[in-house]
Every structure is written in C-alpha cells, then in structure tokens.
Write a protein that holds these residues in place. Structure first.
Motif, PDB file in Angstrom:
ATOM      1  N   GLU A 519      39.809  35.569  37.147  1.00 30.19           N
ATOM      2  CA  GLU A 519      40.900  35.141  38.122  1.00 30.19           C
ATOM      3  C   GLU A 519      40.471  33.863  38.921  1.00 30.19           C
ATOM      4  O   GLU A 519      39.408  33.471  39.349  1.00 30.19           O
ATOM      5  N   ASN A 520      41.675  33.040  38.999  1.00 28.79           N
ATOM      6  CA  ASN A 520      41.622  31.844  39.822  1.00 28.79           C
ATOM      7  C   ASN A 520      42.126  32.156  41.095  1.00 28.79           C
ATOM      8  O   ASN A 520      43.203  32.098  41.432  1.00 28.79           O
ATOM      9  N   LEU A 521      40.890  31.983  41.990  1.00 28.97           N
ATOM     10  CA  LEU A 521      41.116  32.369  43.509  1.00 28.97           C
ATOM     11  C   LEU A 521      41.681  31.250  44.297  1.00 28.97           C
ATOM     12  O   LEU A 521      41.260  30.035  43.745  1.00 28.97           O
ATOM     13  N   PRO A 522      42.097  31.437  45.376  1.00 27.34           N
ATOM     14  CA  PRO A 522      42.565  30.539  46.159  1.00 27.34           C
ATOM     15  C   PRO A 522      41.515  29.817  46.756  1.00 27.34           C
ATOM     16  O   PRO A 522      40.327  30.247  46.945  1.00 27.34           O
ATOM     17  N   GLY A 523      41.283  28.336  46.946  1.00 27.25           N
ATOM     18  CA  GLY A 523      40.296  27.676  47.368  1.00 27.25           C
ATOM     19  C   GLY A 523      39.141  27.074  46.530  1.00 27.25           C
ATOM     20  O   GLY A 523      39.424  27.441  45.300  1.00 27.25           O
ATOM     21  N   PRO A 524      38.171  26.431  46.971  1.00 29.25           N
ATOM     22  CA  PRO A 524      37.007  26.412  46.153  1.00 29.25           C
ATOM     23  C   PRO A 524      36.407  27.364  45.312  1.00 29.25           C
ATOM     24  O   PRO A 524      36.051  28.539  46.267  1.00 29.25           O
ATOM     25  N   GLU A 525      35.977  27.190  44.404  1.00 31.04           N
ATOM     26  CA  GLU A 525      35.325  28.441  43.730  1.00 31.04           C
ATOM     27  C   GLU A 525      34.146  27.896  42.909  1.00 31.04           C
ATOM     28  O   GLU A 525      33.538  27.077  42.803  1.00 31.04           O
ATOM     29  N   THR A 526      33.166  29.196  43.165  1.00 30.23           N
ATOM     30  CA  THR A 526      31.847  29.141  42.655  1.00 30.23           C
ATOM     31  C   THR A 526      31.637  30.052  41.343  1.00 30.23           C
ATOM     32  O   THR A 526      32.261  31.043  41.597  1.00 30.23           O
ATOM     33  N   PHE A 527      30.907  29.812  40.549  1.00 31.70           N
ATOM     34  CA  PHE A 527      30.772  30.766  39.313  1.00 31.70           C
ATOM     35  C   PHE A 527      29.025  31.126  39.244  1.00 31.70           C
ATOM     36  O   PHE A 527      28.312  30.383  39.342  1.00 31.70           O
ATOM     37  N   GLN A 528      28.826  32.093  38.734  1.00 34.34           N
ATOM     38  CA  GLN A 528      27.550  32.832  38.846  1.00 34.34           C
ATOM     39  C   GLN A 528      27.463  33.979  37.578  1.00 34.34           C
ATOM     40  O   GLN A 528      28.423  34.580  37.404  1.00 34.34           O
ATOM     41  N   LEU A 529      26.392  33.927  36.824  1.00 35.07           N
ATOM     42  CA  LEU A 529      26.198  34.864  35.796  1.00 35.07           C
ATOM     43  C   LEU A 529      25.184  35.946  36.007  1.00 35.07           C
ATOM     44  O   LEU A 529      24.114  35.606  36.815  1.00 35.07           O
ATOM     45  N   ALA A 530      25.581  37.284  35.844  1.00 35.72           N
ATOM     46  CA  ALA A 530      24.601  38.335  35.930  1.00 35.72           C
ATOM     47  C   ALA A 530      24.335  39.060  34.698  1.00 35.72           C
ATOM     48  O   ALA A 530      25.099  38.901  33.804  1.00 35.72           O
ATOM     49  N   PHE A 531      23.070  39.470  34.376  1.00 36.52           N
ATOM     50  CA  PHE A 531      22.538  39.957  33.396  1.00 36.52           C
ATOM     51  C   PHE A 531      22.272  41.315  33.440  1.00 36.52           C
ATOM     52  O   PHE A 531      21.579  41.588  34.361  1.00 36.52           O
ATOM     53  N   GLU A 532      22.207  42.059  32.435  1.00 34.50           N
ATOM     54  CA  GLU A 532      21.532  43.377  32.205  1.00 34.50           C
ATOM     55  C   GLU A 532      20.273  43.140  31.556  1.00 34.50           C
ATOM     56  O   GLU A 532      19.243  44.096  32.035  1.00 34.50           O
ATOM     57  N   GLY A 533      20.021  42.299  30.860  1.00 38.55           N
ATOM     58  CA  GLY A 533      18.657  41.837  30.320  1.00 38.55           C
ATOM     59  C   GLY A 533      18.615  40.615  30.096  1.00 38.55           C
ATOM     60  O   GLY A 533      19.631  39.823  29.403  1.00 38.55           O
ATOM     61  N   LEU A 534      17.418  39.727  30.419  1.00 44.29           N
ATOM     62  CA  LEU A 534      16.970  38.513  30.253  1.00 44.29           C
ATOM     63  C   LEU A 534      15.658  38.391  29.948  1.00 44.29           C
ATOM     64  O   LEU A 534      15.014  38.425  30.926  1.00 44.29           O
ATOM     65  N   GLY A 535      15.181  37.705  28.880  1.00 40.76           N
ATOM     66  CA  GLY A 535      13.855  37.551  28.703  1.00 40.76           C
ATOM     67  C   GLY A 535      13.043  38.971  28.664  1.00 40.76           C
ATOM     68  O   GLY A 535      13.466  40.011  28.100  1.00 40.76           O
ATOM     69  N   GLN A 536      12.030  39.132  29.672  1.00 46.69           N
ATOM     70  CA  GLN A 536      11.440  40.505  29.876  1.00 46.69           C
ATOM     71  C   GLN A 536      11.892  41.200  30.971  1.00 46.69           C
ATOM     72  O   GLN A 536      11.414  42.514  31.456  1.00 46.69           O
ATOM     73  N   TRP A 537      12.964  40.724  31.651  1.00 44.83           N
ATOM     74  CA  TRP A 537      13.511  41.541  32.738  1.00 44.83           C
ATOM     75  C   TRP A 537      14.944  42.223  32.448  1.00 44.83           C
ATOM     76  O   TRP A 537      15.525  42.021  31.615  1.00 44.83           O
ATOM     77  N   LEU A 538      15.023  43.570  33.273  1.00 44.34           N
ATOM     78  CA  LEU A 538      15.818  44.276  33.054  1.00 44.34           C
ATOM     79  C   LEU A 538      16.632  44.482  34.359  1.00 44.34           C
ATOM     80  O   LEU A 538      16.176  44.753  35.556  1.00 44.34           O
ATOM     81  N   ASP A 539      17.948  44.673  34.534  1.00 44.09           N
ATOM     82  CA  ASP A 539      18.658  45.071  35.562  1.00 44.09           C
ATOM     83  C   ASP A 539      20.023  45.874  35.063  1.00 44.09           C
ATOM     84  O   ASP A 539      21.212  45.700  35.003  1.00 44.09           O
ATOM     85  N   PRO A 540      19.821  47.214  34.935  1.00 47.83           N
ATOM     86  CA  PRO A 540      20.867  48.117  34.153  1.00 47.83           C
ATOM     87  C   PRO A 540      22.048  48.098  35.118  1.00 47.83           C
ATOM     88  O   PRO A 540      21.854  48.142  36.285  1.00 47.83           O
ATOM     89  N   VAL A 541      23.189  48.046  34.321  1.00 45.58           N
ATOM     90  CA  VAL A 541      24.253  48.475  35.272  1.00 45.58           C
ATOM     91  C   VAL A 541      24.878  49.773  34.912  1.00 45.58           C
ATOM     92  O   VAL A 541      25.090  50.227  33.832  1.00 45.58           O
TER      93      VAL A 541
END
Length: 730
Positions: A519-541
């Motif tokens: 979505e294109n939200l009003p005002g300044p926007e920031t973006f960020q990536l979330a991962f379920e798995g990256l390298g040796q790390w896990l963060d199940p969703v």
C-alpha cells in the motif's frame, strides 16, 4: 488479407469441437434478393439454443494441479539424480511407463525411460507439489481416481508414490540445507532487516535504450504542471500541453480521465518534415508507448496525428491506421490502411504494456507488444506518405464518446522502423520512476550482507517491489518466508515473497522472480523486510486465521443459465460451421462494419434487437460464400441425393409423396449447424419444421423464378439457421 496468425488457437465451435477454417482465395458473385433473404434470416433468429460453449479458460481449474516450487540451492542435475533414486523407478518400472512416455504416445512423459525428460515433464507441468506432497497430481490421480494402478490395491500404490516424493524432497533438503532447522531468535518478530526510507532509494534508470533516429521523446517525469517536455533534442521541441482531466503521475506518466493532451500544430510539423516530406522524409517511422488501458471496454484513440496516424483501443485489440499512397485502400477509409490485432489473441490488456507500431514502404504496419511481434499482417503493405497533411496535430487520449481512459507512461517517435531486436531492447529497458532499496541483513546473514529490491509506484494507491536480490559472502545460507513491512505495519495479505524458500548459491543472487504489491500510505514511508528464516536463524510465523465466510443468498438475483456468443465467437463459429474462412473479403468487411454492433459479452440480459440484425447480416455473407462456392457447397449439402442448384425453386424444392427435396437443404443445416446427439439442444424435428416452413414461404412468393432464386432461397434458409439462437446461444 487476414489478421489471423499462424498458430492461433481455434475456438471450440457450435455443439462440439470444431477446427478453424483454413485460408483460401475466393471470388464472390453478386447476390440477388438480399433484402428478402435478410428478412427471412431475422424472422427465424430466435430458435432455442443448443449445446454448451466451453471456449476460453477452464471454469473449474483443478486445485491440485501442482505448485510449491522445489527448494532451490541444488542444481537441476542433482535434482534429476535424486528423482532417479526415488520416484522415477516407481513410475517407470510400473504401468505408468507404458503410456506416459514418448513411446507410449500419451500426454506428459512423466515415466519416460529418460529420467531427465520425465523429471522436466513432472516439474514443468506442475504434477508435483513440493510444498504439499499429498496435493501432487501424480499422487492424487492414483489415490483418488485409481488411475493406472499396477496392483489390486490402488491405495498401496498411491502410498508408495507419496513415500518416494517425500524421499525425493528429503534428498533435496539434505543437499541444499534444511528449510526448517535453525536457531530461533530471542523474541518473535525480530528477524528483521533495517528500515529504509523511500527517499533513500537510488534511482534506477533501467537498461540502455535504443534511440537512433528518435525525433521526439517524452518521459512524462514532470510530476507537476501542465506541459510535458519533448526531450529528444531534435528541434523544434514538440512539447505537449495537458488538458482538463489529464494529470501527471508521481511515478512518471500521464493519467487520462477522459481528457486529452496535445502539441501545437507548428511543433507537430516536425513529424511531417522528418517522415512524410517527399524530399527529405524517410517514409518510415515507429511509435513506441508504455500504456496502461483502464479497461478493455472502450473504443477510443490513445495516439492521434490528425488523420495520418492513429493508435486506437478497440476493446482488447490494438486498431492502427496509417494514411499512405498504398494501392487498394478502401475509399471510405480516407486513404488510411487499418491493421487490427487478431481478436482472439487479446493482445491489449488492462495492465501496463509496451506497444510499438512500425511502418515502412515494404512491410506496411507491424505491431509489437511487450517486445514480441503480434504477427498481424498489413493487407496493403506500404506506400509513400506524400498524402499526409502538413498541418496535422499530435493529440493523446482523443476519440470515442468519452475520450480514452488510461495512462501513458512514456512515448517516443522515430523516423525509422525499429527492428525486432531494437524493440526488445527498449522493452527490457523498462519505464517510469524506479528506485533501488538496499536492506541491511548483516546481523543475521553475515558482515556486508544486504538485500536489494526495485521499488516503483504502480499507481496512487500502491507500490510494486520486484527483483529481490541478496548480496552476501556467506554462500550456502537459506532465505525463507520474506514479508514486507510499510511504516512498521505488515499486511496479512499479498506478500508474494512469503512462500520464498531458497538456498544462496552465489555472492549475488536474485531470490525471486515475482513482485509484491504494498500500500502507498499518506506521508513519508519506510520499508523493512521480515524473515521466517535467514541463515541459521528462525522466526516462525503463525498463519493468519480468517473467520469463515458466510454467504446469504436470500433475494439474490438468479443469473441466466444460457449465454450469447460475443462478437469474436460469433465470427469464428460461423466460419467453422460453414468452412468459410474469416478472411474472405466480403465476410471480413461485414464483420469489421458490424463488430461494434455484435454482442460484447455473454450475458443474455444485455442482448438487444440491433445485435441480432448484425448477426443476421454476417450470417448472410457466410451463407452466400458457402452457396456460391461450388466445391464447398457440394461438401456441405450434396452428401446424399444431389440438390438441383440451377433448377427453378418449384422443381428444386419439390415435395410429393415420392420425395421431399427440401430435406436435401434443411437436413445438413440442422445436422451441421445445430449438431445431433447432444445433451442440450432443441428438438431437431421442431427446428427442421421451422426451416421447411421458411422454404415453403419463399418458394410460394417466387412464381416464375430461375435457378438464381433457388440459390438465394438456400442462402436465406442457411442464414436463418446460422443467425438463430440455436447456434448463437450456449
């Protein structure tokens, strides 16, 4: 000539599978009695419908057809090796190999003795679902449909297939790194990249464009104001002024809401001087546009250079016009040859497309969509452009009752006909404002690791993130389940990268070919990536649990069970059942004239009498061509007793106790146009009785007629059947 292309997919015809007619050269004698016959055709136009038309996409797609890409990170050669150690011996060594192989002749050589061929057949045709093995088509066919069981116990056979699919996946996982193992992060929801503001993105100018012989160019990157600058550098600058309901887009482009934009007549003279001038003009040109039609229901001009060049949308066809001195152009066209893209290809879509029209004296007009030639052929080829007006004016978004709705994201004009490779180069260069965002993931993927994505503004409500690429020295790590957050919020829908599951095998690797929309939200926007798995790390969703949808159909409108063929299907059906090609001059001219009059959708509730008149006119031309061609006529009608085509009507249609000669005409019409033995169709006897009554009425009105009248009566009876609901409803 025809706009039909070699290799076009035929429509299914009336009451069964039919094959598209081939092209032939024909000559059509004059037809007498047209008014009487046309009236007869309309009078019988609403016979009951038959059969079912199933052209187009499968209305009930198989949800188990496949999906779930194989975890990457191993080569195809390794995957074929693992396949040959697990599933392939089961398929090839049992009854599957007798049919599903090259030697067996059945579709899908998934059990071929060549393991590589069998592997590619399974994977490329989505017969394996690595994400959900029990949904694999190759398993479901045996487990649920008892297809080609090799023992008396189909469930045991299916279980063996499923076991080997799982074994295959296990070998891939072992070689490529586990998709589930790893160390959980300390707090859920913290396996994140850094945040990147849209303003920190680096503009991506795209690939190098081919610009030789370019004489006008608009990027439409002004964003504000009312003037789009011609930045070609070729004088005079042909700047375009935006009219009402026409605005610049933040992502580059002009949005047309029934408005127009135009250059001055004086500046537009540049096109004549470089292209059409008898002394200095090249007599060739190209129009290149990135366009986004708002819908496929409009008929209006996107681009118009007075009456010399027109690029028009005609529903889902591109309709091009070019004025030249080429011989044979109909007088009613004002000296302009017309080239329509083939209707069944639906080349024009309501999405962003790269469209190039080229013209030269030897090939006439050509059309390219998204870098590929549509294959449509200009019937008039080329000619000089000396008949162009010197005071023509460039206008965008003009024509139709309400103007053209959509976006033009870029426009270029060349004084040469671009070649295929040049068109493809410009398509690959892309369009619009694109930024590259760089997300730091070094905390989890190793020092210096980052993921880059291309960000573009799709429209005022949404962004498009594409080409996620990981840059890391830590080759061998796994990336899984990527989601995009905007201003710290993660949408539970969309998220095309959420199913990503891949192993990094090179220092710079694109990890998905998909794009995701946010979505294109009003005002300044920031973006960020979330991962379920990256390298040796896990963060199940935890998957989002949606409440069941309860539908209340109380008072809902009951839709018609039957439909009406749209304009393209009307034309193709008539061609197939009569074996008269769509490109016969008289038929093609009539279809072009009545196309807008024919049904545009299948909904019977929108059907009006004027559409029936258009159908009847087209049917009469098809039947006239059929009857006037002695070879095709004999193939269609004279399979039994020969009809007396040159006899007077009273003799040709004689009905007495010995024989009913009328049946020599009505029988083939019913059998070949309505079909026989179908589950859904009117009573053939009732239909034929209506046709016989029509013949009797026409014969009774023809006291001293000759064989010409006999053939005209056959044409009218044929048209009545062909234009009727029996053929046109489904």
């Amino acid at each position: 000539m025809t706009n039909q292309k070699i290799g076009s997919t035929p429509l299914e015809g009336t009451c069964g599978d039919l094959t598209m007619a081939r092209k032939r050269n024909r000559f059509r004698p004059g037809v007498l009695g047209t008014s009487r016959i046309l009236f007869a055709a309309i009078s019988l136009a609403l016979l009951t419908a038959c059969g079912d038309f199933t052209g187009g996409d499968d209305p009930n797609p198989d949800p188990l057809a496949g999906g779930g890409s194989a975890p990457s990170g191993v080569s195809e050669a390794e995957q074929i090796q693992f396949f040959s150690q697990t599933l392939w011996p089961v398929l090839n060594g049992n009854t599957c190999g007798s049919c599903h192989s090259v030697a067996g002749g059945r579709p899908f050589a998934l059990a071929d003795p060549d393991a590589a061929l069998a592997y590619r057949t399974l994977v490329n045709n989505s017969k394996i679902n690595f994400g959900s093995p029990s949904a694999s088509r190759v398993y479901v066919q045996v487990a649920s449909n008892s297809h080609n069981c090799w023992t008396n116990d189909c469930q045991a056979d299916a279980a063996m297939i499923l076991q080997q699919i799982n074994a295959w996946i296990a070998l891939i996982e072992t070689a490529g790194g586990s998709s589930t193992g790893g160390q959980a992060v300390g707090q859920q929801g913290t396996l994140l990249s850094d945040q990147v503001a849209a303003t920190n993105g680096v503009e991506d100018v795209g690939g190098e464009r081919f610009d030789t012989n370019r004489i006008a160019f608009w990027r439409f990157d002004e964003k504000t104001g009312t003037v789009a600058r011609d930045t070609s550098g070729v004088a005079p600058a042909m700047d375009i002024t935006l009219g009402m309901d026409t605005v610049f887009m933040d992502s580059y482009g002009v949005d047309f809401s029934a408005g127009t934009a135009s250059a001055s007549t004086a500046a537009s003279r540049k096109l004549y001087d470089h292209i059409a001038d008898p002394t200095f003009g090249t007599a060739q040109y190209s129009i290149e546009m990135w366009v986004v039609p708002a819908n496929t229901n409009q008929m209006a001009d996107m681009f118009r250079y007075s009456n010399d060049i027109r690029v028009r949308q005609r529903l889902y066809q591109y309709d091009l016009r070019n004025r030249s001195t080429a011989p044979g152009i109909p007088a009613g066209n004002g000296g302009s040859a017309q080239l329509l893209t083939y209707d069944q290809d639906r080349d024009l879509q309501a999405g962003m497309q790269h469209m190039v029209m080229t013209y030269d004296r030897f090939n006439g007009m050509r059309i390219y969509v998204n870098g590929v030639s549509t294959g449509d052929v200009d019937a008039f080829t080329g000619g000089q452009l000396w008949n162009w007006a010197t005071n023509s004016r460039l206008t965008l978004g003009n024509g139709g009752d309400t103007g053209w709705f959509g976006q033009i994201r870029m426009l270029a004009i060349y004084k040469a006909a671009l070649k295929q490779e040049e068109v493809l180069q410009n398509f690959r260069a892309g369009v619009g404002l694109r930024l590259t965002l760089s997300f730091d993931v070094s905390q989890f993927a190793g020092t210096g690791s980052r993921i880059e994505m291309s960000l573009s503004q799709l429209d005022d409500q949404s962004y498009l993130l594409c080409q996620p690429t990981i840059i890391t020295s830590n080759v061998g790590i796994r990336v899984r389940g990527v989601r995009v957050r905007v201003n710290g919020t993660e949408s539970p829908v969309g998220q095309a990268f959420s199913r990503l599951n891949t192993v990094v095998t090179s220092p710079r690797q694109q990890i998905s070919s998909q794009c995701t929309m946010v979505e294109n939200l009003p005002g300044p926007e920031t973006f960020q990536l979330a991962f379920e798995g990256l390298g040796q790390w896990l963060d199940p969703v935890t998957p989002t649990s949606w409440p069941p949808i309860v539908y209340d159909y109380t008072g809902a409108e009951v839709l018609p069970t039957n439909g009406i063929r749209d304009f393209a299907r009307v034309n193709e059906t008539m061609s197939v059942v009569t074996n008269v090609p769509t490109d016969v001059a008289t038929v093609e001219a009539t279809f072009t004239n009545v196309m807008q009059q024919l049904p545009g959708a299948a909904d019977l509730r929108t059907f009006v009498s004027s559409q029936q008149v258009g159908i009847a006119k087209l049917a009469l031309d098809y039947c006239s061509e059929l009857v006037d061609d002695a070879v095709e006529r004999d193939l269609f009608f004279d399979q039994g007793p020969v009809f007396e085509w040159n006899a007077a009507p009273a003799a040709a249609f004689l009905n007495n106790v010995t024989e009913d000669k009328r049946l020599r005409i009505t029988g083939p019409l019913v059998d070949k146009m309505m079909g026989v033995g179908l589950a859904v169709q009117p009573d053939p006897n009732v239909v034929e009785a209506r046709l016989l009554g029509l013949v009797d009425g026409l014969v009774a009105d023809c006291g001293s007629c000759d064989g010409l009248a006999t053939r005209n009566i056959v044409k009218g009876t044929c048209a009545a059947m062909l234009a009727s609901g029996t053929v046109q409803m489904h």
